[in-house]
Design a protein around this motif. Structure first.
Motif, PDB file in Angstrom:
ATOM      1  N   ASP A 171      -0.464   4.956   3.935  1.00  0.00           N
ATOM      2  CA  ASP A 171       0.806   4.877   4.667  1.00  0.00           C
ATOM      3  C   ASP A 171       1.581   3.575   4.461  1.00  0.00           C
ATOM      4  O   ASP A 171       2.427   3.219   5.280  1.00  0.00           O
ATOM      5  N   VAL A 172       1.276   2.848   3.395  1.00  0.00           N
ATOM      6  CA  VAL A 172       2.047   1.645   3.070  1.00  0.00           C
ATOM      7  C   VAL A 172       2.777   1.895   1.756  1.00  0.00           C
ATOM      8  O   VAL A 172       2.174   2.315   0.768  1.00  0.00           O
ATOM      9  N   THR A 173       4.080   1.678   1.752  1.00  0.00           N
ATOM     10  CA  THR A 173       4.892   1.926   0.556  1.00  0.00           C
ATOM     11  C   THR A 173       5.635   0.664   0.147  1.00  0.00           C
ATOM     12  O   THR A 173       6.192  -0.035   0.992  1.00  0.00           O
ATOM     13  N   GLU A 174       5.620   0.397  -1.137  1.00  0.00           N
ATOM     14  CA  GLU A 174       6.392  -0.726  -1.669  1.00  0.00           C
ATOM     15  C   GLU A 174       7.836  -0.281  -1.870  1.00  0.00           C
ATOM     16  O   GLU A 174       8.091   0.819  -2.363  1.00  0.00           O
ATOM     17  N   LEU A 175       8.767  -1.139  -1.486  1.00  0.00           N
ATOM     18  CA  LEU A 175      10.177  -0.866  -1.747  1.00  0.00           C
ATOM     19  C   LEU A 175      10.443  -1.238  -3.208  1.00  0.00           C
ATOM     20  O   LEU A 175      10.533  -2.414  -3.560  1.00  0.00           O
ATOM     21  N   ALA A 176      10.508  -0.222  -4.054  1.00  0.00           N
ATOM     22  CA  ALA A 176      10.664  -0.456  -5.491  1.00  0.00           C
ATOM     23  C   ALA A 176      11.479   0.691  -6.092  1.00  0.00           C
ATOM     24  O   ALA A 176      11.710   1.713  -5.454  1.00  0.00           O
ATOM     25  N   TYR A 177      11.906   0.494  -7.341  1.00  0.00           N
ATOM     26  CA  TYR A 177      12.742   1.508  -7.997  1.00  0.00           C
ATOM     27  C   TYR A 177      11.993   2.809  -8.254  1.00  0.00           C
ATOM     28  O   TYR A 177      10.800   2.804  -8.556  1.00  0.00           O
ATOM     29  N   GLU A 178      12.753   3.914  -8.152  1.00  0.00           N
ATOM     30  CA  GLU A 178      12.170   5.242  -8.403  1.00  0.00           C
ATOM     31  C   GLU A 178      12.149   5.587  -9.890  1.00  0.00           C
ATOM     32  O   GLU A 178      11.575   6.593 -10.293  1.00  0.00           O
ATOM     33  N   LYS A 179      12.768   4.727 -10.686  1.00  0.00           N
ATOM     34  CA  LYS A 179      12.700   4.870 -12.145  1.00  0.00           C
ATOM     35  C   LYS A 179      12.568   3.479 -12.764  1.00  0.00           C
ATOM     36  O   LYS A 179      13.000   2.485 -12.176  1.00  0.00           O
ATOM     37  N   THR A 180      11.984   3.423 -13.962  1.00  0.00           N
ATOM     38  CA  THR A 180      11.806   2.162 -14.670  1.00  0.00           C
ATOM     39  C   THR A 180      12.654   2.161 -15.937  1.00  0.00           C
ATOM     40  O   THR A 180      12.482   3.038 -16.796  1.00  0.00           O
ATOM     41  N   PRO A 181      13.586   1.216 -16.090  1.00  0.00           N
ATOM     42  CA  PRO A 181      14.402   1.172 -17.306  1.00  0.00           C
ATOM     43  C   PRO A 181      13.566   0.762 -18.528  1.00  0.00           C
ATOM     44  O   PRO A 181      12.843  -0.235 -18.476  1.00  0.00           O
ATOM     45  N   VAL A 182      13.660   1.539 -19.589  1.00  0.00           N
ATOM     46  CA  VAL A 182      12.921   1.244 -20.819  1.00  0.00           C
ATOM     47  C   VAL A 182      13.334  -0.112 -21.383  1.00  0.00           C
ATOM     48  O   VAL A 182      12.497  -0.899 -21.840  1.00  0.00           O
ATOM     49  N   LEU A 208       0.604  -6.282   0.049  1.00  0.00           N
ATOM     50  CA  LEU A 208       0.831  -5.272   1.095  1.00  0.00           C
ATOM     51  C   LEU A 208      -0.430  -4.464   1.376  1.00  0.00           C
ATOM     52  O   LEU A 208      -0.391  -3.453   2.060  1.00  0.00           O
ATOM     53  N   ASP A 209      -1.547  -4.921   0.816  1.00  0.00           N
ATOM     54  CA  ASP A 209      -2.778  -4.130   0.865  1.00  0.00           C
ATOM     55  C   ASP A 209      -3.828  -4.745   1.799  1.00  0.00           C
ATOM     56  O   ASP A 209      -3.553  -5.688   2.540  1.00  0.00           O
ATOM     57  N   HIS A 210      -5.037  -4.212   1.748  1.00  0.00           N
ATOM     58  CA  HIS A 210      -6.107  -4.613   2.660  1.00  0.00           C
ATOM     59  C   HIS A 210      -6.437  -6.109   2.602  1.00  0.00           C
ATOM     60  O   HIS A 210      -6.888  -6.678   3.603  1.00  0.00           O
ATOM     61  N   ASP A 211      -6.254  -6.729   1.430  1.00  0.00           N
ATOM     62  CA  ASP A 211      -6.633  -8.141   1.274  1.00  0.00           C
ATOM     63  C   ASP A 211      -5.498  -9.115   1.575  1.00  0.00           C
ATOM     64  O   ASP A 211      -5.602 -10.303   1.272  1.00  0.00           O
ATOM     65  N   GLN A 212      -4.449  -8.619   2.198  1.00  0.00           N
ATOM     66  CA  GLN A 212      -3.276  -9.454   2.497  1.00  0.00           C
ATOM     67  C   GLN A 212      -3.656 -10.737   3.242  1.00  0.00           C
ATOM     68  O   GLN A 212      -3.235 -11.834   2.870  1.00  0.00           O
ATOM     69  N   GLN A 213      -4.456 -10.608   4.292  1.00  0.00           N
ATOM     70  CA  GLN A 213      -4.811 -11.780   5.108  1.00  0.00           C
ATOM     71  C   GLN A 213      -5.639 -12.784   4.315  1.00  0.00           C
ATOM     72  O   GLN A 213      -5.481 -14.002   4.476  1.00  0.00           O
ATOM     73  N   LYS A 214      -6.491 -12.282   3.460  1.00  0.00           N
ATOM     74  CA  LYS A 214      -7.313 -13.159   2.608  1.00  0.00           C
ATOM     75  C   LYS A 214      -6.408 -13.989   1.691  1.00  0.00           C
ATOM     76  O   LYS A 214      -6.615 -15.199   1.526  1.00  0.00           O
ATOM     77  N   ILE A 245       6.647   2.467 -11.404  1.00  0.00           N
ATOM     78  CA  ILE A 245       5.321   1.828 -11.423  1.00  0.00           C
ATOM     79  C   ILE A 245       4.983   1.212 -10.066  1.00  0.00           C
ATOM     80  O   ILE A 245       3.928   0.610  -9.904  1.00  0.00           O
ATOM     81  N   GLY A 246       5.868   1.336  -9.086  1.00  0.00           N
ATOM     82  CA  GLY A 246       5.669   0.705  -7.780  1.00  0.00           C
ATOM     83  C   GLY A 246       4.633   1.397  -6.916  1.00  0.00           C
ATOM     84  O   GLY A 246       4.126   2.473  -7.251  1.00  0.00           O
ATOM     85  N   SER A 247       4.322   0.748  -5.802  1.00  0.00           N
ATOM     86  CA  SER A 247       3.452   1.301  -4.750  1.00  0.00           C
ATOM     87  C   SER A 247       2.026   1.607  -5.174  1.00  0.00           C
ATOM     88  O   SER A 247       1.424   2.562  -4.683  1.00  0.00           O
ATOM     89  N   ASP A 248       1.458   0.785  -6.066  1.00  0.00           N
ATOM     90  CA  ASP A 248       0.031   0.925  -6.368  1.00  0.00           C
ATOM     91  C   ASP A 248      -0.724   0.178  -5.260  1.00  0.00           C
ATOM     92  O   ASP A 248      -1.064  -0.992  -5.385  1.00  0.00           O
ATOM     93  N   ILE A 249      -0.931   0.890  -4.142  1.00  0.00           N
ATOM     94  CA  ILE A 249      -1.492   0.307  -2.920  1.00  0.00           C
ATOM     95  C   ILE A 249      -2.629   1.195  -2.409  1.00  0.00           C
ATOM     96  O   ILE A 249      -2.470   2.407  -2.298  1.00  0.00           O
ATOM     97  N   LYS A 250      -3.761   0.589  -2.105  1.00  0.00           N
ATOM     98  CA  LYS A 250      -4.928   1.338  -1.611  1.00  0.00           C
ATOM     99  C   LYS A 250      -4.766   1.720  -0.137  1.00  0.00           C
ATOM    100  O   LYS A 250      -5.196   2.799   0.287  1.00  0.00           O
ATOM    101  N   LYS A 251      -4.138   0.849   0.627  1.00  0.00           N
ATOM    102  CA  LYS A 251      -3.966   1.056   2.071  1.00  0.00           C
ATOM    103  C   LYS A 251      -3.104   2.291   2.324  1.00  0.00           C
ATOM    104  O   LYS A 251      -1.999   2.389   1.779  1.00  0.00           O
TER     105      LYS A 251
END
Length: 246
Positions: free
Chosen positions: A150-161, A227-233, A142-148
């Motif tokens: 070339d930006v990737t969240e460091l998150a798991y490649e699988k989600t434990p049920v 990690l997205d466009h609104d980070q500074q805000k 479920i990671g890396s839901d980012i609009k920007k």
């Protein structure tokens, strides 16, 4: 047993000692401290004492996470809170996604907290409920839901049920006790979020008892807004919020 898992590079907890006002920053479900580094660094630059918590079972391997419970995640936050309380007269908590859920939990149980900042916090995600009953051990990430780009969240490649079940239990517990939150609260919500329905932040805003509460809409970010466009805000309004409450 859990010591066999090494912490991924970039997922380590972090601490910076500064003035007698501290802020605990927490990442979200299946995520890592990497998602909170920009906020943590900015808060440290503003002079705050900062503790970047690595939640139990996170930042290692998804099989490690599978063994952790929401009580373990709470314990990770409590540990950071204790560390800050020993050094600071004022303590704030800022959390992304489940980190925001944990910030709310802490406000429910520690009324002395000076304020919390939630970013796309989750207390009610009905789409996750069927996952609890799946026979598979792991589902898609479920990671890396980012609009920007070339930006990737460091998150798991699988989600434990099993972990989804723990998250659902935590959300239920926190949602039930929302009226116990009385400290100042700054809520950020992404208009477009593909993980947590944006209605969650409005629900939280309406059900907490805080008289000092502000809901800020993020127009140009998805779920991982830190990690997205609104980070500074987020950084600027969070620093202003904390300054106002010390």
């Amino acid at each position: 047993m859990q010591e066999q898992w090494k912490v991924m590079k970039g997922a380590e907890p972090f601490k910076v000692e500064g003035m007698n006002a501290g802020v605990l920053v927490s990442h979200g479900f299946t995520g890592t401290t990497q998602s909170m580094h920009p906020l943590g660094s900015a808060f440290a630059e503003a002079g705050y004492t900062v503790y970047g918590a690595r939640l139990e079972g996170h930042g290692t391997h998804y099989e490690d996470m599978e063994q952790s419970t929401y009580e373990d995640w709470i314990a990770s936050i409590e540990e950071g809170y204790t560390w800050l309380k020993e050094r600071c007269d004022y303590v704030f908590i800022a959390g992304l996604s489940m980190g925001g859920t944990l910030a709310l939990y802490m406000a429910e149980h520690h009324p002395e907290i000076n304020g919390i900042i939630t970013i796309n916090a989750a207390v009610d995600v009905p789409a996750m409920e069927p996952v609890r009953h799946m026979e598979e051990r792991f589902i898609d990430p479920i990671g890396s839901d980012i609009k920007k780009p070339d930006v990737t969240e460091l998150a798991y490649e699988k989600t434990p049920v099993a972990s989804v079940g723990q998250l659902l239990d935590l959300m239920k517990k926190v949602k039930l006790n929302l009226p116990r939150v009385e400290c100042p609260v700054l809520l950020f919500v992404s208009k477009d979020d593909h993980v947590v329905p944006p209605e969650n932040s409005q629900l939280i805003h309406d059900q907490i008892s805080s008289t000092d509460k502000t809901l800020v809409q993020l127009e140009n970010s998805y779920h991982v807004a830190t990690l997205d466009h609104d980070q500074q805000k987020i950084i600027e309004q969070s620093v202003t919020f904390m300054k106002h409450h010390i």
